[in-house]
Design an enzyme around this catalytic site. Structure first.
Site, PDB file in Angstrom:
ATOM      1  N   LYS A   1       0.700  -0.762   0.286  1.00 43.22           N
ATOM      2  CA  LYS A   1      -0.378   0.075   0.017  1.00 43.22           C
ATOM      3  C   LYS A   1       0.770   0.871   0.102  1.00 43.22           C
ATOM      4  O   LYS A   1       1.687   1.302   0.755  1.00 43.22           O
ATOM      5  CB  LYS A   1      -0.868  -0.187   1.346  1.00 43.22           C
TER       6      LYS A   1
ATOM      7  N   ASP B   1      -3.191   4.457  -2.098  1.00 39.03           N
ATOM      8  CA  ASP B   1      -4.055   4.934  -0.397  1.00 39.03           C
ATOM      9  C   ASP B   1      -4.040   6.206  -0.649  1.00 39.03           C
ATOM     10  O   ASP B   1      -3.803   7.054  -0.092  1.00 39.03           O
ATOM     11  CB  ASP B   1      -3.975   4.439   0.698  1.00 39.03           C
TER      12      ASP B   1
ATOM     13  N   LYS C   1      -6.992   8.301  -1.179  1.00 34.96           N
ATOM     14  CA  LYS C   1      -8.625   8.281  -0.398  1.00 34.96           C
ATOM     15  C   LYS C   1      -9.338  10.009  -0.921  1.00 34.96           C
ATOM     16  O   LYS C   1      -9.729  10.320  -0.270  1.00 34.96           O
ATOM     17  CB  LYS C   1      -8.433   8.749   1.412  1.00 34.96           C
TER      18      LYS C   1
ATOM     19  N   ASP D   1     -13.742  14.511  -3.542  1.00 34.09           N
ATOM     20  CA  ASP D   1     -14.149  15.856  -3.765  1.00 34.09           C
ATOM     21  C   ASP D   1     -15.248  15.830  -4.807  1.00 34.09           C
ATOM     22  O   ASP D   1     -16.155  15.173  -4.825  1.00 34.09           O
ATOM     23  CB  ASP D   1     -12.848  15.779  -4.738  1.00 34.09           C
TER      24      ASP D   1
ATOM     25  N   THR E   1     -10.437   5.448  11.417  1.00 32.92           N
ATOM     26  CA  THR E   1     -10.816   5.112  12.247  1.00 32.92           C
ATOM     27  C   THR E   1      -9.755   5.356  13.806  1.00 32.92           C
ATOM     28  O   THR E   1     -10.345   4.789  14.787  1.00 32.92           O
ATOM     29  CB  THR E   1      -9.703   3.013  12.619  1.00 32.92           C
TER      30      THR E   1
ATOM     31  N   ARG F   1       3.791  -0.597  10.417  1.00 30.23           N
ATOM     32  CA  ARG F   1       5.592  -0.446  11.485  1.00 30.23           C
ATOM     33  C   ARG F   1       5.894  -1.694  12.285  1.00 30.23           C
ATOM     34  O   ARG F   1       6.798  -1.959  12.435  1.00 30.23           O
ATOM     35  CB  ARG F   1       4.890   0.811  12.611  1.00 30.23           C
TER      36      ARG F   1
END
Ligand code: C5P
Length: 251
Positions: free
Chosen positions: A32, A59, A61, A64, A120, A213
């Site tokens: 990603k 990614d 997102k 608009d 989230t 991570r």
């Protein structure tokens, strides 16, 4: 149905990305790219991964007015990525226009198009800051947005592990769920308020597990990826046992 790992490349530089992708070449196949890396390095980073036969989730997102959103989506699809995403809060018309834009491309070129419901990090208090005294709870709003995404023709949504089961139950098994906030048992959860393990998310029905991570900061990322895939395998076994026992999708 299988559950697949997507590795979030949130490193600072292209060089770090390249070193990581070389190091994990044999075990890592789906990556990603976030807005940070894409803004800095643009299509070159997508091309690098595609040339190495990797799958790419871009990614960005998108959010608009419909015509601008569909132009952005078209540019993403032209790069040959495998998953793109857009905010369901952009509304039905925006999502539908993006889906229509994807129809210009032959089926093999069309990526999965996922909706982002409510990010989230938004809890009930932040949700009220945004919408005042809401008519729906946060969870109900997420389900409403997932339904809207589905009716606009999106393939699925990105959601926290908490909502996977309900989304699958209400929208059907074929509606894809990609879930971030995943950690191996007993490890640091970082800022994720609601975290889950690869095994749990697999049992819940996730199609894709997004992890960053814990993998790219590890001393031995190949070992961590192997552990994650093992945890997913266990989840798949548990899930098929549940199915045999007739416990599927009970909430
Ligand atoms: O490093 P970590 O495993 O926490 O990375 C999770 C990834 O999932 C990040 O790239 C983050 O941007 C992404 N994410 C997302 N949608 C959310 C929450 C996190 O795409 N709602």
């Amino acid at each position: 149905m299988k559950t697949e790992l997507i590795i979030a490349l949130n490193q600072e530089t292209f060089l770090e990305v390249k070193e990581f992708v070389e190091k994990t070449d044999k075990v890592a196949h789906f990556f990603k790219i976030d807005a940070g890396l894409f803004t800095r390095y643009g299509p070159d980073i997508v091309k690098y991964l595609k040339d190495k036969n990797k799958n790419v989730f871009l990614d960005l997102k998108i959010h608009d007015i419909p015509s601008t959103a569909s132009r952005a989506a078209t540019s993403c699809i032209e790069m040959g990525v495998d998953i793109i995403n857009l905010h369901a809060l952009g509304g039905f018309e925006m999502m539908e226009e993006v889906i229509k834009a994807s129809w210009q491309f032959i089926e093999e070129k069309r990526p999965l198009i996922l909706g982002v419901t409510i990010l989230t990090h938004i809890d009930e208090a932040a949700f009220q800051d945004l919408f005042g005294e809401p008519k729906y709870s946060l969870e109900e709003e997420i389900m409403l947005l997932a339904q809207l995404a589905k009716s606009a023709g999106l393939n699925g949504v990105v959601s926290s592990p908490q909502e996977i089961r309900r989304i699958k139950h209400d929208m059907g098994e074929n509606f894809i769920v990609a879930t971030p906030g995943i950690r191996l048992p007993g490890t640091e959860v970082d800022e994720h308020a609601r975290s889950s393990t690869p095994r749990e998310a697999t049992i819940e029905g996730a199609d894709f597990i997004i992890m960053g991570r814990p993998i790219y900061t590890a001393e031995d990322p190949v070992e961590v990826i192997t552990m994650i895939n093992h945890d997913i395998e266990q989840g798949l076994e548990n899930k098929s046992e549940q199915k045999k026992g007739g416990n599927e999708w009970q909430i």
